[in-house]
Design a protein around this motif. Structure first.
Motif, short mmCIF file in Angstrom:
data_model
loop_
_atom_site.label_atom_id
_atom_site.label_comp_id
_atom_site.label_asym_id
_atom_site.label_seq_id
_atom_site.Cartn_x
_atom_site.Cartn_y
_atom_site.Cartn_z
N PRO A 33 -14.40 13.29 25.27
CA PRO A 33 -15.33 14.38 25.61
C PRO A 33 -14.70 15.76 25.51
CG PRO A 33 -15.61 12.58 27.14
CD PRO A 33 -14.42 12.24 26.29
N ALA A 34 -13.43 15.88 25.89
CA ALA A 34 -12.77 17.19 25.81
C ALA A 34 -12.73 17.69 24.39
CB ALA A 34 -11.36 17.09 26.39
N ASP A 35 -12.51 16.80 23.43
CA ASP A 35 -12.49 17.19 22.02
C ASP A 35 -13.88 17.61 21.56
OD1 ASP A 35 -9.78 16.59 21.91
OD2 ASP A 35 -10.17 14.50 21.33
N VAL A 36 -14.91 16.92 22.05
CA VAL A 36 -16.28 17.28 21.69
C VAL A 36 -16.64 18.65 22.23
CG1 VAL A 36 -18.71 16.63 21.93
CG2 VAL A 36 -16.97 14.86 21.57
N PHE A 37 -16.28 18.92 23.48
CA PHE A 37 -16.59 20.22 24.10
C PHE A 37 -15.86 21.34 23.36
CE2 PHE A 37 -16.83 17.60 28.22
CZ PHE A 37 -18.11 17.17 27.91
N ALA A 38 -14.60 21.08 23.00
CA ALA A 38 -13.84 22.10 22.27
C ALA A 38 -14.47 22.36 20.90
CB ALA A 38 -12.39 21.65 22.12
N ALA A 39 -14.94 21.31 20.25
CA ALA A 39 -15.57 21.47 18.94
C ALA A 39 -16.86 22.27 19.04
CB ALA A 39 -15.84 20.10 18.33
N VAL A 40 -17.66 22.02 20.08
CA VAL A 40 -18.91 22.77 20.28
C VAL A 40 -18.61 24.25 20.46
CG1 VAL A 40 -20.84 23.13 21.85
CG2 VAL A 40 -20.21 20.81 21.17
N ALA A 41 -17.59 24.57 21.29
CA ALA A 41 -17.23 25.97 21.52
C ALA A 41 -16.76 26.62 20.21
CB ALA A 41 -16.14 26.06 22.60
N ALA A 58 -25.22 15.77 21.39
CA ALA A 58 -23.85 15.32 21.20
C ALA A 58 -23.09 15.29 22.52
CB ALA A 58 -23.14 16.24 20.20
N ILE A 59 -23.33 16.33 23.33
CA ILE A 59 -22.67 16.37 24.66
C ILE A 59 -23.12 15.20 25.51
CG2 ILE A 59 -22.54 17.69 26.80
CD1 ILE A 59 -22.59 20.23 25.10
N ALA A 60 -24.45 14.92 25.45
CA ALA A 60 -24.98 13.80 26.24
C ALA A 60 -24.36 12.49 25.78
CB ALA A 60 -26.50 13.75 26.13
N ASN A 61 -24.25 12.31 24.45
CA ASN A 61 -23.64 11.08 23.93
C ASN A 61 -22.17 10.97 24.35
OD1 ASN A 61 -26.03 10.40 22.68
ND2 ASN A 61 -25.45 11.27 20.70
N ALA A 62 -21.45 12.10 24.27
CA ALA A 62 -20.05 12.09 24.69
C ALA A 62 -19.94 11.78 26.18
CB ALA A 62 -19.40 13.44 24.38
N LYS A 63 -20.85 12.37 26.94
CA LYS A 63 -20.85 12.13 28.39
C LYS A 63 -21.14 10.66 28.68
CE LYS A 63 -23.28 13.62 32.58
NZ LYS A 63 -24.14 12.46 32.79
N ALA A 64 -22.11 10.08 27.98
CA ALA A 64 -22.43 8.67 28.19
C ALA A 64 -21.27 7.78 27.79
CB ALA A 64 -23.68 8.30 27.40
N GLU A 65 -20.63 8.12 26.63
CA GLU A 65 -19.47 7.35 26.18
C GLU A 65 -18.35 7.42 27.22
OE1 GLU A 65 -17.24 4.92 23.66
OE2 GLU A 65 -19.37 5.48 23.55
N GLN A 66 -18.16 8.62 27.77
CA GLN A 66 -17.12 8.79 28.79
C GLN A 66 -17.43 7.96 30.03
OE1 GLN A 66 -17.00 12.64 30.63
NE2 GLN A 66 -14.81 12.50 31.07
N GLU A 67 -18.69 7.97 30.44
CA GLU A 67 -19.07 7.21 31.63
C GLU A 67 -18.89 5.72 31.41
OE1 GLU A 67 -23.02 8.50 32.40
OE2 GLU A 67 -22.40 10.35 33.41
N LEU A 68 -19.21 5.24 30.18
CA LEU A 68 -19.01 3.83 29.89
C LEU A 68 -17.53 3.46 29.95
CD1 LEU A 68 -21.53 3.23 26.96
CD2 LEU A 68 -21.64 2.29 29.28
N ARG A 69 -16.69 4.34 29.36
CA ARG A 69 -15.26 4.08 29.42
C ARG A 69 -14.77 4.06 30.87
NH1 ARG A 69 -14.41 8.13 25.17
NH2 ARG A 69 -14.25 7.10 23.15
N GLU A 70 -15.21 5.07 31.63
CA GLU A 70 -14.79 5.14 33.02
C GLU A 70 -15.24 3.91 33.80
OE1 GLU A 70 -16.36 8.74 34.54
OE2 GLU A 70 -14.80 10.02 33.66
N LEU A 71 -16.49 3.47 33.54
CA LEU A 71 -17.01 2.29 34.24
C LEU A 71 -16.17 1.06 33.90
CD1 LEU A 71 -19.13 1.01 36.03
CD2 LEU A 71 -20.57 0.70 34.00
N ALA A 72 -15.84 0.91 32.60
CA ALA A 72 -15.02 -0.24 32.19
C ALA A 72 -13.64 -0.17 32.82
CB ALA A 72 -14.92 -0.29 30.67
N ASP A 73 -13.05 1.03 32.83
CA ASP A 73 -11.72 1.19 33.43
C ASP A 73 -11.75 0.90 34.92
OD1 ASP A 73 -10.72 1.84 30.99
OD2 ASP A 73 -10.71 4.02 31.33
#
Length: 755
Positions: free
Chosen positions: A51-59, A193-208
């Motif tokens: 997600p940090a890379d996605v946010f940096a790319a958007v900016a 894109a942010i929402a997708n990144a956020k969802a992907e992050q949440e899935l990773r966090e949930l799995a971890d």
């Protein structure tokens, strides 16, 4: 007229058409650029970028599209204010442009009403600020340091809610017209894109998190010690929720909190295993304890007492309670050095605390069983020790022996290096050691030593409060007086003293010392039963001493009465009778020769009077022989043996002058024994032996008479036994029929206090 007019209209229409064509082409190029930028961002998301890379790319893409000198993508966080009101913050998650070093990732800013970000979030529409309005805004001075003169902001809507806000800034006077629309269009698409990144992050966090929970659950199921679960849970919490530190604490019954585990940063206020005496009323520890619910601090700058955490590099923290069997047991807290912790983190952390609570409950159940066994063994050991001491007390042995036994038992039960009994001197300024046991260095006071008390010593605290006291090394560690230096030299780290109350008065203390850490909190309670036994022993000894002193006073009074009667007889009656006898002899010498009958009568009266005087002298000698006072026990016994009506074998070693009560008692014992042997035992010989040995006078009297003497049936031996015991001695009679009688007496050579 009309023609020219129509021509002019057509010409104007043509000009307008020509103007629209370049405009549409420019917009088409902009749209193409926007689509290319969005494709690049979407490709990052599809490739599983962080997600940090996605946010940096958007900016970055937005900055290039708008020609901005700086763009920031920020997440909106909400925290509870002092009065429970929601306060908004923005935390930078993506930064682009020449001021990225001044506004880096993690930079956090409080939302104020007139800020361009706040306006955009409040209205849901893009907002613009420039010139004086920007310079005079809530953070105008700070913005001026960045060199920015105009800014445009638009909200980032994810899932129908304001997830964040994007800001574009320039040092020019203003952005071109239509910038808000372009920015809104781009961010509307970028939000996906942010929402997708956020969802992907949440899935990773949930799995971890689920993997972490499985690891913890495995530890709990294996029955690992609670300490291992505490450390693992704290480590996992830091890995998944914090970026600075994670800690677990246990709330104690006395209002303090004990730090059980720490991961990440540390500070001078952090010591594993030690207690925190308190925390600021708005701090996490106090808040969770007071409410029993999760609590958070979003900025330690705003919290009283937050300086230690700021020095540690922390800015915000969240704490979640641990409930065990329905009771608040402790808490897990995580802290971060950047921004704020995300909303909802408390609920995710609760899964960790549930597993910790299970581990604690299991350990407590196992520990309760083991503790009950240990407690039973300890109680049995204490009861055995108490029985041993109680047996000594019941046997009425000397208190010094009881003091030593109690010191030994207390030292063993508490695991103390040494223990002792001390008696308070009047005024409580000092104590006298009356019993001690354990590993006693030469520098420790021994029995009989007087020790001056200082206010920080445990016995002094007992004297002032009347209650048990525990004093540990931190009290005397920085003191310079000799007693404190002595404790440090001996390596003593903890002392505990319990009062000895005798008949309602504070008599002394039982004291234990150790160099192996602090005594447990129940040490004084475990000493109480022993102090009660000591008090009983002291009370019994004092009662016996008072009784002995009373009996000794009675014996002394009787002896003094005997001496007075002897003096009165010698100096009064006896002298008068002697004078009368002389008068009669004088009268006899003056009777005329022819009065023979009168002379005979006077002579008979004078002879009778001489007999009375001689009998009186014998009575006076029996009451209190003068030779005993003048020559001592040896000569008096030899005179007694010489005058006896029976053969006496006297063995008197070299006897020094003894206290008068001892000499009188010994004399009367021998005198009464000789009288009994002559009048009742029909003995032909009596053997008398007297010697000083082991600080006592030993007397042995044996006759060859008929025996069968019973001292309890009214013989004169009862008075002799009372006299011997009143002086702290002993009197024994062995008398079998036809085998004679043996009397053995022991008397102390020195009289003193027996208490």
């Amino acid at each position: 007229m009309n023609a020219p007019d129509n021509g002019a209209d057509l010409e104007q229409a043509a000009d307008a058409q020509e103007a629209r064509v370049p405009l549409d082409r420019t917009r088409l190029r902009q749209l193409a650029d926007e689509q290319a930028a969005l494709r690049r961002v979407a490709t990052l998301v599809a490739g599983g970028a962080q997600p940090a890379d996605v946010f940096a790319a958007v900016a970055d893409e937005l900055g290039h599209l708008l020609g901005a000198e700086a763009t920031f993508v920020s997440r909106v966080d909400h925290a509870s204010g002092d009065r429970g009101q929601s306060e908004g913050y923005v935390t930078v998650v993506g930064s682009y442009g020449r001021v990225s070093d001044k506004v880096p990732i993690g930079f956090r800013l409080k939302l104020l009403p007139d800020m361009v970000q706040a306006v955009a979030l409040r209205t849901g529409l893009p907002a613009r600020v420039k010139g004086e309005r920007l310079a005079n805004g809530p953070h105008g001075a700070w913005v001026a340091t960045l060199g920015m003169r105009a800014g445009v902001a638009t909200p980032i809507v994810v899932g129908g809610h304001n997830w964040g806000v994007t800001v574009a800034a320039t040092s020019q006077e203003d952005f071109p017209a239509g910038t808000e629309a372009r920015m809104a269009d781009f961010m509307a698409l970028a939000a996906t894109a942010i929402a997708n990144a956020k969802a992907e992050q949440e899935l990773r966090e949930l799995a971890d998190i689920q993997a972490a929970l499985r690891r913890l659950a495995t530890l709990v199921a294996r029955g690992e010690p609670p300490e291992a679960v505490f450390a693992a849970a704290t480590s996992e919490a830091l890995r998944h929720f914090g970026s600075g530190t994670a800690r677990m604490i246990r709330y104690e019954l006395d209002g303090t909190a004990t730090l059980l585990a720490n991961e990440g940063t540390t500070g001078p206020h952090v010591r594993i295993g030690e207690r925190w005496e308190g925390s600021p009323p708005t701090g996490l520890t106090a808040t969770v304890r007071r409410t029993g619910r999760p609590a958070r601090v979003d900025d330690y700058h705003d919290v009283p007492g937050g300086e230690p955490y700021l020095r540690e590099g922390l800015r915000c923290a969240v704490a979640v309670p641990i409930h065990v069997d329905g009771r608040l047991w402790g808490a897990i807290a995580i802290g971060s050095a950047q921004g704020t912790l995300p909303p909802g983190i408390e609920q995710r952390m609760m899964q960790f605390t549930d597993l910790v609570a299970t581990a604690v409950a299991n350990a407590q159940n196992r520990g309760a069983l083991e503790a009950s066994r240990d407690e039973l063994a300890r109680l049995l050991e204490e009861q055995a020790a108490l029985r041993r001491v109680a047996t000594l007390v019941a046997r009425e042995i000397h208190p010094v022996d009881i003091f030593t036994a109690v010191a030994d038992e207390v030292g063993r039960l508490l695991g103390a290096d040494n223990a002792g009994i001390a008696r308070f001197e009047p005024g409580g300024t000092s104590v006298v050691v009356v019993g001690c046991a354990g590993d006693l260095p030469a520098t420790l006071p021994t029995v009989g030593t007087r020790v001056e008390l200082h206010d920080y010593l445990a016995p002094a605290v007992v004297w002032h409060t009347g209650r048990a006291a525990q004093v540990d090394e931190d009290v005397w560690s920085n003191l310079s007086d000799p007693a404190a230096k002595g404790l440090r030299a001996l390596g003593i780290r903890s002392t505990v003293a319990c009062p000895i109350i005798v008949e309602g008065r504070l008599w002394g203390v039982v004291l234990a010392m150790t160099g192996r850490g602090q005594f447990p909190s129940d040490a004084a309670d475990r000493m109480t039963d022993f102090t009660e036994l000591v008090a009983t022993a002291v009370g019994n000894a004092e009662s016996r001493a008072e009784l002995a002193a009373s009996r000794a006073r009675i014996v002394a009074a009787a002896d003094e009465t005997r001496r007075r009667i002897e003096r009165d007889l010698h100096d009064g009656v006896q002298q008068r009778l002697v004078s009368v006898g002389l008068e009669l002899r004088l009268a006899e010498s003056t009777v005329p020769a022819e009065s023979t009958e009168l002379e005979t009568k006077i002579a008979r009266a004078a002879d009778e009077l001489d007999g009375v005087v001689e009998d009186l002298r014998e009575i006076a000698r029996g009451i209190h022989p003068a030779i005993l006072s003048e020559g001592g026990l040896g000569p008096a016994l030899r005179t007694l043996a010489r005058r006896a009506a029976i053969a006496v074998e006297l063995d008197v070693a070299a006897i020094t002058r003894l206290p008068e009560p001892i000499e009188v008692a010994a004399y009367y014992v021998v005198s009464e024994a000789l009288t009994n042997a002559t009048r009742h035992a029909l003995a032909s010989m009596v053997g008398v032996a007297v010697e000083e040995r082991d600080d006592r006078l030993h007397i042995s009297i044996r006759d060859d008479g008929v025996g069968g003497v019973d001292p309890s049936r009214g013989s004169g031996l009862i008075g002799l036994r009372d006299r011997a015991e009143a002086l702290g001695g002993s009197f024994e009679v062995v008398s079998s029929r036809a085998e004679g009688t043996l009397i053995t007496v022991q008397l102390p050579l020195r009289l003193g206090s027996l208490a």
